[in-house]
Scaffold this active site. Sequence first.
Site, PDB file in Angstrom:
ATOM      1  N   HIS A 176      -7.320  -0.192  17.880  1.00 14.68           N
ATOM      2  CA  HIS A 176      -6.121   0.122  17.087  1.00 14.68           C
ATOM      3  C   HIS A 176      -5.105   0.937  17.877  1.00 14.68           C
ATOM      4  CE1 HIS A 176      -7.629  -1.204  13.056  1.00 14.68           C
ATOM      5  NE2 HIS A 176      -8.741  -1.211  13.755  1.00 14.68           N
ATOM      6  N   ASP A 384       2.341   4.737  20.637  1.00 14.21           N
ATOM      7  CA  ASP A 384       1.666   4.399  19.382  1.00 14.21           C
ATOM      8  C   ASP A 384       1.090   2.999  19.529  1.00 14.21           C
ATOM      9  OD1 ASP A 384       0.885   4.707  16.710  1.00 14.21           O
ATOM     10  OD2 ASP A 384       2.867   5.389  16.067  1.00 14.21           O
TER      11      ASP A 384
HETATM   12  C1  GDG Z   1      -3.593   4.111  13.977  1.00 13.43           C
HETATM   13  C2  GDG Z   1      -2.746   3.912  15.248  1.00 13.43           C
HETATM   14  C3  GDG Z   1      -1.896   1.770  14.267  1.00 13.43           C
HETATM   15  C4  GDG Z   1       1.321   8.187   6.090  1.00 13.43           C
HETATM   16  N1  GDG Z   1       1.702   9.221   5.336  1.00 13.43           N
HETATM   17  C5  GDG Z   1       1.218   9.018   4.122  1.00 13.43           C
HETATM   18  C6  GDG Z   1       0.518   7.820   4.117  1.00 13.43           C
HETATM   19  N2  GDG Z   1       0.586   7.327   5.348  1.00 13.43           N
HETATM   20  C7  GDG Z   1      -0.001   6.046   5.767  1.00 13.43           C
HETATM   21  C8  GDG Z   1       1.098   5.094   6.128  1.00 13.43           C
HETATM   22  C9  GDG Z   1       0.395   4.145   7.074  1.00 13.43           C
HETATM   23  C10 GDG Z   1      -0.692   5.018   7.694  1.00 13.43           C
HETATM   24  O1  GDG Z   1      -0.783   6.188   6.914  1.00 13.43           O
HETATM   25  C11 GDG Z   1      -0.320   5.442   9.106  1.00 13.43           C
HETATM   26  O2  GDG Z   1      -0.477   4.355   9.950  1.00 13.43           O
HETATM   27  P1  GDG Z   1       0.232   4.314  11.369  1.00 13.43           P
HETATM   28  O3  GDG Z   1       0.074   2.940  11.907  1.00 13.43           O
HETATM   29  O4  GDG Z   1       1.663   4.696  11.208  1.00 13.43           O
HETATM   30  O5  GDG Z   1      -0.462   5.418  12.286  1.00 13.43           O
HETATM   31  P2  GDG Z   1      -1.977   5.992  12.611  1.00 13.43           P
HETATM   32  O6  GDG Z   1      -2.518   6.758  11.475  1.00 13.43           O
HETATM   33  O7  GDG Z   1      -1.822   6.779  13.868  1.00 13.43           O
HETATM   34  O8  GDG Z   1      -2.905   4.692  12.867  1.00 13.43           O
HETATM   35  C12 GDG Z   1      -1.493   3.108  14.904  1.00 13.43           C
HETATM   36  C13 GDG Z   1      -2.879   1.987  13.127  1.00 13.43           C
HETATM   37  O9  GDG Z   1      -3.995   2.778  13.539  1.00 13.43           O
HETATM   38  C14 GDG Z   1      -3.415   0.647  12.602  1.00 13.43           C
HETATM   39  O10 GDG Z   1      -4.017  -0.112  13.599  1.00 13.43           O
HETATM   40  O11 GDG Z   1      -0.730   1.146  13.770  1.00 13.43           O
HETATM   41  O12 GDG Z   1      -0.735   2.871  16.073  1.00 13.43           O
HETATM   42  O13 GDG Z   1      -2.376   5.167  15.825  1.00 13.43           O
HETATM   43  O14 GDG Z   1      -0.194   3.084   6.375  1.00 13.43           O
HETATM   44  O15 GDG Z   1       1.585   4.510   4.946  1.00 13.43           O
HETATM   45  N3  GDG Z   1      -0.082   7.317   3.022  1.00 13.43           N
HETATM   46  C15 GDG Z   1       0.021   8.031   1.883  1.00 13.43           C
HETATM   47  N4  GDG Z   1       0.676   9.228   1.826  1.00 13.43           N
HETATM   48  C16 GDG Z   1       1.287   9.745   2.901  1.00 13.43           C
HETATM   49  O16 GDG Z   1       1.871  10.838   2.819  1.00 13.43           O
HETATM   50  N5  GDG Z   1      -0.552   7.553   0.765  1.00 13.43           N
END
Ligand code: GDG
Length: 474
Positions: A176, A384
């Site tokens: 990921h 990222d």
């Molecule tokens: C890893 C990789 C890759 C965020 N704030 C809240 C909330 N979120 C949710 C978002 C999103 C998730 O968390 C974050 O996903 P990201 O992809 O932006 O980042 P990572 O956590 O670092 O994830 C990344 C991912 O894995 C998948 O393969 O894309 O690059 O680092 O879904 O919506 N959800 C809620 N409240 C919040 O305040 N409910």
Amino acid sequence: MEPTSRFGYPARRVVSDPVDGRLVVVANRLPVRWDPRAGRWETSPGGLVTALEPVLAERKGVWVGWTGTPDHAPEPFEVDGITQVPVPIAEDEVETYYEGFCNGTVWPLYHDAIRPVEIHRHWWRPYVEVNRRFAARVADIVRPGDRVWVHDYQLQLVPGFLRELVPDTRIGFFLHIPFPPPEIYGRLPWRTQLVEGLLGADVLGFQTRRAVLNFAGAARMFGGARGRAQSLEYRGRSIVAETVPISIDADHYRALSLAHETVSRAYNLRRSLGKPSSILLGVDRLDYTKGIDLRLRAFETLLQRRPDLHGDVVFIQVAVPSREQVEEYQVIRGRVEQLVGRINGEFGRPDWIPVYYLYRSLPQDELIAYYRAADVMVVTPLRDGMNLVAKEYVATRTDGTGVLVLSEFAGAAEQLDEAFIVNPYDLDQMAAVLEQAVSLSPDEQRTRMAALRRSVSRFDVHWWASECLASLDG
Ligand code: GDG
């Protein structure tokens, strides 16, 4: 432009021969949590479970992982049709394997070493131990015909151990996070072991083409593999490394965004902020890879340059608490909070607060109302794997307006190049792009957003899952 031609992703493949065996997903955490009030396990909402729901409904699913509580491994149990197989992790291993090797060594290293990479032999040994335990648990329960799908950086040795324990099993792996260039990866004293562990899989999925090339380079350099990513030869086996960018359930976000409640929530949010002409939004786990500090400095630069915008633009930063035990995370939190205070102290007035800072996780429906209210979404990580927030924002923009500012160092930039692409280290450029974004005409917003929305709805999480599983089924 047609997204397929640009990236050369194959069209959705139809799996014509249904696979009889089960799908065994292996991830650090089980997709369930204990609800003490209801006194039962419940599926915890998360990308991976959503992605696999349709697949797991079709074929029997097993999930192997940790419950999240140290030294806790009850007997296997079933939740929503998925068999949960707990693997224990001891309290001291949470410190050494998880906080230590996973998040103090691999996480910064794989994100281009943007923070010092801590390397300790007393972290490596527990990492091997925990990975061996996961593999042994899978080997206990796997049956002929099952497909095993291992996830992420915490479990890179599992495919290799499984290849020894159950040599004929078809094994997939998905990373990921980014895979760094070989010259950075090569700092790791255990670079050979990790690459050999990964090469135990038959198929490896990565978020970007760059990650695939980096991995293939490291596999040749440190693992003695030969050939190209599409067909790496290793110990008499042929291994495929491919680009399969993860995504979101776009329909789900679209539907929630259109719900009456979300629309009125978004309206109320804007009203409570004094109806600014532009709301800028950042949503991230509070992680040093996300570039929150530089983003705030770019906003500060914009306020310095354009006093006429004072009172008219607001920046909302949602920072979700993350890995609070790890020192670098305490440092970045301090830095972000100091910047919020500095900007509000310097520019704020009794009738206007420039930066709203929320250090907590919001319920998903509330988060979607924030996306809906935001005129400009600022996603500027320093590195990222993908970044799902960028895709979620696009999916919720049902009226076709909104501006996405996206770092060139997010995996998502390989797909979403109609966004305003920025170098997050270039504060002047970022400030100039923010300036442009807050005054972009609705027509231009719609043109760009239409292209982004086509890409996100076509390459959604169901596309991702079907691509990965078609390769895993072989
Ligand atoms: C890893 C990789 C890759 C965020 N704030 C809240 C909330 N979120 C949710 C978002 C999103 C998730 O968390 C974050 O996903 P990201 O992809 O932006 O980042 P990572 O956590 O670092 O994830 C990344 C991912 O894995 C998948 O393969 O894309 O690059 O680092 O879904 O919506 N959800 C809620 N409240 C919040 O305040 N409910």
